[in-house]
Design a protein around this motif. Structure first.
Motif, PDB file in Angstrom:
ATOM      1  N   ARG A 107       1.917   4.241 -28.219  1.00 19.45           N
ATOM      2  CA  ARG A 107       2.290   4.428 -26.804  1.00 19.45           C
ATOM      3  C   ARG A 107       1.113   4.047 -25.906  1.00 19.45           C
ATOM      4  O   ARG A 107       1.284   3.324 -24.907  1.00 19.45           O
ATOM      5  CB  ARG A 107       2.719   5.879 -26.557  1.00 19.45           C
ATOM      6  N   MET A 108      -0.074   4.512 -26.265  1.00 22.00           N
ATOM      7  CA  MET A 108      -1.274   4.168 -25.504  1.00 22.00           C
ATOM      8  C   MET A 108      -1.530   2.661 -25.560  1.00 22.00           C
ATOM      9  O   MET A 108      -1.842   2.032 -24.536  1.00 22.00           O
ATOM     10  CB  MET A 108      -2.479   4.915 -26.062  1.00 22.00           C
ATOM     11  N   LEU A 109      -1.390   2.077 -26.750  1.00 17.31           N
ATOM     12  CA  LEU A 109      -1.609   0.640 -26.916  1.00 17.31           C
ATOM     13  C   LEU A 109      -0.639  -0.152 -26.038  1.00 17.31           C
ATOM     14  O   LEU A 109      -1.030  -1.113 -25.359  1.00 17.31           O
ATOM     15  CB  LEU A 109      -1.445   0.256 -28.384  1.00 17.31           C
ATOM     16  N   THR A 110       0.617   0.257 -26.017  1.00 15.55           N
ATOM     17  CA  THR A 110       1.614  -0.441 -25.210  1.00 15.55           C
ATOM     18  C   THR A 110       1.316  -0.315 -23.721  1.00 15.55           C
ATOM     19  O   THR A 110       1.449  -1.277 -22.955  1.00 15.55           O
ATOM     20  CB  THR A 110       3.026   0.108 -25.513  1.00 15.55           C
ATOM     21  N   ARG A 111       0.878   0.854 -23.300  1.00 15.56           N
ATOM     22  CA  ARG A 111       0.532   1.055 -21.883  1.00 15.56           C
ATOM     23  C   ARG A 111      -0.639   0.162 -21.484  1.00 15.56           C
ATOM     24  O   ARG A 111      -0.673  -0.388 -20.367  1.00 15.56           O
ATOM     25  CB  ARG A 111       0.214   2.524 -21.620  1.00 15.56           C
ATOM     26  N   ILE A 112      -1.604  -0.003 -22.360  1.00 16.35           N
ATOM     27  CA  ILE A 112      -2.737  -0.888 -22.088  1.00 16.35           C
ATOM     28  C   ILE A 112      -2.255  -2.324 -21.917  1.00 16.35           C
ATOM     29  O   ILE A 112      -2.657  -3.030 -20.987  1.00 16.35           O
ATOM     30  CB  ILE A 112      -3.773  -0.793 -23.221  1.00 16.35           C
ATOM     31  N   LEU A 113      -1.366  -2.774 -22.823  1.00 11.46           N
ATOM     32  CA  LEU A 113      -0.874  -4.152 -22.761  1.00 11.46           C
ATOM     33  C   LEU A 113      -0.006  -4.374 -21.526  1.00 11.46           C
ATOM     34  O   LEU A 113      -0.027  -5.450 -20.931  1.00 11.46           O
ATOM     35  CB  LEU A 113      -0.091  -4.488 -24.029  1.00 11.46           C
ATOM     36  N   ARG A 114       0.762  -3.363 -21.137  1.00 17.42           N
ATOM     37  CA  ARG A 114       1.583  -3.493 -19.935  1.00 17.42           C
ATOM     38  C   ARG A 114       0.716  -3.553 -18.683  1.00 17.42           C
ATOM     39  O   ARG A 114       1.036  -4.253 -17.722  1.00 17.42           O
ATOM     40  CB  ARG A 114       2.569  -2.319 -19.817  1.00 17.42           C
ATOM     41  N   HIS A 115      -0.379  -2.817 -18.680  1.00 21.16           N
ATOM     42  CA  HIS A 115      -1.239  -2.763 -17.493  1.00 21.16           C
ATOM     43  C   HIS A 115      -2.146  -3.996 -17.394  1.00 21.16           C
ATOM     44  O   HIS A 115      -2.256  -4.613 -16.329  1.00 21.16           O
ATOM     45  CB  HIS A 115      -2.092  -1.492 -17.526  1.00 21.16           C
ATOM     46  N   HIS A 116      -2.775  -4.361 -18.501  1.00 20.19           N
ATOM     47  CA  HIS A 116      -3.745  -5.449 -18.487  1.00 20.19           C
ATOM     48  C   HIS A 116      -3.152  -6.782 -18.947  1.00 20.19           C
ATOM     49  O   HIS A 116      -3.751  -7.832 -18.715  1.00 20.19           O
ATOM     50  CB  HIS A 116      -4.940  -5.106 -19.381  1.00 20.19           C
ATOM     51  N   GLY A 117      -2.007  -6.741 -19.591  1.00 20.32           N
ATOM     52  CA  GLY A 117      -1.419  -7.952 -20.148  1.00 20.32           C
ATOM     53  C   GLY A 117      -1.808  -8.117 -21.614  1.00 20.32           C
ATOM     54  O   GLY A 117      -2.710  -7.440 -22.115  1.00 20.32           O
ATOM     55  N   THR A 118      -1.099  -8.995 -22.307  1.00 20.20           N
ATOM     56  CA  THR A 118      -1.430  -9.235 -23.704  1.00 20.20           C
ATOM     57  C   THR A 118      -2.866  -9.750 -23.815  1.00 20.20           C
ATOM     58  O   THR A 118      -3.374 -10.416 -22.903  1.00 20.20           O
ATOM     59  CB  THR A 118      -0.477 -10.265 -24.334  1.00 20.20           C
ATOM     60  N   MET A 119      -3.496  -9.435 -24.918  1.00 18.48           N
ATOM     61  CA  MET A 119      -4.887  -9.852 -25.100  1.00 18.48           C
ATOM     62  C   MET A 119      -5.169 -10.062 -26.581  1.00 18.48           C
ATOM     63  O   MET A 119      -4.390  -9.654 -27.439  1.00 18.48           O
ATOM     64  CB  MET A 119      -5.842  -8.822 -24.509  1.00 18.48           C
ATOM     65  N   LYS A 120      -6.284 -10.707 -26.847  1.00 15.65           N
ATOM     66  CA  LYS A 120      -6.683 -10.925 -28.226  1.00 15.65           C
ATOM     67  C   LYS A 120      -7.069  -9.609 -28.885  1.00 15.65           C
ATOM     68  O   LYS A 120      -7.550  -8.687 -28.226  1.00 15.65           O
ATOM     69  CB  LYS A 120      -7.876 -11.883 -28.308  1.00 15.65           C
ATOM     70  N   GLY A 121      -6.883  -9.583 -30.202  1.00 14.07           N
ATOM     71  CA  GLY A 121      -7.304  -8.425 -30.965  1.00 14.07           C
ATOM     72  C   GLY A 121      -7.729  -8.847 -32.353  1.00 14.07           C
ATOM     73  O   GLY A 121      -7.374  -9.932 -32.830  1.00 14.07           O
ATOM     74  N   ILE A 122      -8.502  -7.992 -32.991  1.00  9.55           N
ATOM     75  CA  ILE A 122      -8.908  -8.226 -34.369  1.00  9.55           C
ATOM     76  C   ILE A 122      -8.518  -7.000 -35.186  1.00  9.55           C
ATOM     77  O   ILE A 122      -8.812  -5.864 -34.798  1.00  9.55           O
ATOM     78  CB  ILE A 122     -10.419  -8.544 -34.474  1.00  9.55           C
ATOM     79  N   LEU A 123      -7.822  -7.230 -36.287  1.00  8.24           N
ATOM     80  CA  LEU A 123      -7.354  -6.166 -37.173  1.00  8.24           C
ATOM     81  C   LEU A 123      -8.082  -6.309 -38.497  1.00  8.24           C
ATOM     82  O   LEU A 123      -8.113  -7.405 -39.083  1.00  8.24           O
ATOM     83  CB  LEU A 123      -5.835  -6.288 -37.369  1.00  8.24           C
ATOM     84  N   THR A 124      -8.700  -5.226 -38.969  1.00  6.06           N
ATOM     85  CA  THR A 124      -9.538  -5.332 -40.161  1.00  6.06           C
ATOM     86  C   THR A 124      -9.484  -4.070 -41.003  1.00  6.06           C
ATOM     87  O   THR A 124      -9.298  -2.963 -40.484  1.00  6.06           O
ATOM     88  CB  THR A 124     -10.998  -5.630 -39.769  1.00  6.06           C
ATOM     89  N   THR A 125      -9.662  -4.257 -42.305  1.00  8.81           N
ATOM     90  CA  THR A 125      -9.862  -3.133 -43.219  1.00  8.81           C
ATOM     91  C   THR A 125     -11.311  -3.089 -43.690  1.00  8.81           C
ATOM     92  O   THR A 125     -11.668  -2.259 -44.523  1.00  8.81           O
ATOM     93  CB  THR A 125      -8.930  -3.244 -44.440  1.00  8.81           C
ATOM     94  N   ALA A 126     -12.140  -4.019 -43.194  1.00 10.20           N
ATOM     95  CA  ALA A 126     -13.560  -4.061 -43.561  1.00 10.20           C
ATOM     96  C   ALA A 126     -14.337  -3.021 -42.769  1.00 10.20           C
ATOM     97  O   ALA A 126     -13.853  -2.454 -41.790  1.00 10.20           O
ATOM     98  CB  ALA A 126     -14.130  -5.456 -43.311  1.00 10.20           C
ATOM     99  N   SER A 127     -15.574  -2.786 -43.193  1.00  9.42           N
ATOM    100  CA  SER A 127     -16.398  -1.748 -42.565  1.00  9.42           C
ATOM    101  C   SER A 127     -17.464  -2.319 -41.634  1.00  9.42           C
ATOM    102  O   SER A 127     -18.482  -1.683 -41.382  1.00  9.42           O
ATOM    103  CB  SER A 127     -17.069  -0.898 -43.652  1.00  9.42           C
ATOM    104  N   ALA A 128     -17.245  -3.531 -41.139  1.00  6.77           N
ATOM    105  CA  ALA A 128     -18.222  -4.171 -40.253  1.00  6.77           C
ATOM    106  C   ALA A 128     -18.411  -3.344 -38.980  1.00  6.77           C
ATOM    107  O   ALA A 128     -17.461  -2.724 -38.484  1.00  6.77           O
ATOM    108  CB  ALA A 128     -17.756  -5.579 -39.893  1.00  6.77           C
TER     109      ALA A 128
END
Length: 380
Positions: free
Chosen positions: A118-139
């Motif tokens: 819900r929070m993620l969707t509100r961010i995208l609605r307010h700021h617009g779609t944006m790039k993201g990085i999804l990872t399972t690494a510990s960087a």
């Protein structure tokens, strides 16, 4: 001590979501978008129009009915990640053949659950779609920010998702050339259900190659990305417009508009879901539609063209349908072939075939070479 593998989703504005990993291990970047559908996560994941995107489902429970072979919308998924509030690892559905986790692992797609979608969707609605990085690494987060900044969004999604060779789905009815810009299986299903003789061609097929197939009509498919990234498609449609009846869907709608002299623009956060109201201007009737697009045809660019607006979105008044004033051609921004989703608009395929028959009756042409050959064989 945690008993699950951690996954993190970092947005380009610095917002970090930490949750549980499912699906494949690794790391991927993409445009983060959201879909408001209550059901249909398998069709969303396998829709080529999501190529290169990290898809967030706003409905809180995903995975509960598993995965079945018959519900794929393409041969394989092209998404770069999948974000959900709660992932159900044990599906309850007699049709389920395997789990969502197994499918994501098979195609190397990362998933993240137990985050505040819900929070993620509100961010995208307010700021617009944006790039993201999804990872399972510990960087470290700072390292992830650098990698995200250095990773441009892909611009060749149509080439990635389109068929690489011509194939056909034979039928006894009208011959339809389906130009595959990243087509969903539903389009082919709707055409073959009506007995059409469908020939599917790659996105970069030339106008002359299409002419040699001697179609009765041309179907312009959906597809991913910015329509301006495929200028060759616009040129081909410009050459063929008026020669053959055309019906465009989603990206095909945008390409049809560009070929007719209109312009397109990127939406702030797009339309993605199965519950978007669209008004047909001729009747004032409202249709509930399934949608998946990040671009729209500019209303101001229609003036001076031969295009007529036929449908608008009831939520934001963007253009949802066009018709050519001189030629037998029309298009819609939404998905009349959608599954799962509303069936309100499947009649558009019937209107396409009616338009083809009217065009043929008014513009008779010589019999196809194959029909001539068959007639000659019969005489012998």
């Amino acid at each position: 001590m945690q008993s699950y593998k951690q996954a993190r989703l970092l947005l380009e504005d610095g917002t970090l979501f930490t949750g549980r990993a499912f699906g494949a291990d690794g790391q991927s970047t993409g445009e983060v978008v959201f879909n408001t559908g209550i059901t249909g996560y398998q069709e969303v994941i396998s829709d080529p129009s999501y190529c290169g995107q990290i898809v967030t489902m706003t409905y809180p429970l995903v995975g509960n009915y598993g995965i079945t072979r018959d519900d794929f919308e393409s041969i394989r998924p092209f998404i770069h990640g999948f974000a959900v509030r709660r992932y159900e690892p044990i599906p309850s559905n007699w049709r389920a053949q395997y789990t969502l986790d197994q499918m994501l692992k098979e195609y190397g797609i990362l998933g993240i659950s137990d985050i505040d979608t819900r929070m993620l969707t509100r961010i995208l609605r307010h700021h617009g779609t944006m790039k993201g990085i999804l990872t399972t690494a510990s960087a470290p987060v700072e390292e992830l920010k650098e990698m995200l900044a250095d990773s441009p969004l892909m611009r060749d999604q149509v080439a990635r998702t389109s068929t690489k060779s011509v194939f056909s789905s034979p039928g006894d009815g009208e011959r339809i050339v389906l130009i595959d810009y990243g087509a969903k299986s539903g389009i082919l299903r709707e055409l073959t259900k009506r007995g059409c003789d469908v020939v599917v061609v790659p996105h970069d097929t030339t106008a002359e190659e299409i002419r040699r197939l001697d179609p009765d009509g041309i179907q312009l498919s959906n597809g991913p990305g910015d329509p301006k990234d495929v200028p060759h498609a616009v040129q081909v449609l410009n050459e063929l417009l008026g020669e053959y009846p055309m019906f465009g869907i989603c990206l095909g709608h945008q390409l049809f508009a560009l070929a007719s002299g209109a312009d397109t623009v990127k939406l702030k956060f797009g339309h993605r879901g199965g519950n978007h109201p669209v008004k047909e201007l001729a009747t004032n009737r409202c249709y509930i539609t399934s949608q998946n697009h990040g671009y729209t045809v500019c209303e101001d660019s229609i003036a001076g063209t031969d295009l007529i607006v036929t449908h608008i979105n009831n939520n934001d008044k963007t253009i949802e349908g066009l018709r050519h004033a001189k030629y037998p051609a029309f298009s819609v921004q939404y998905h009349p072939e959608a599954a799962p989703g509303p069936f309100d608009s499947s009649y558009l395929f019937d209107e396409f075939l009616d338009m083809i028959r009217d065009h043929r009756n008014n513009n008779p042409k010589a019999p196809r070479q194959a029909e001539i050959s068959a007639a000659l064989k019969g005489e012998r």
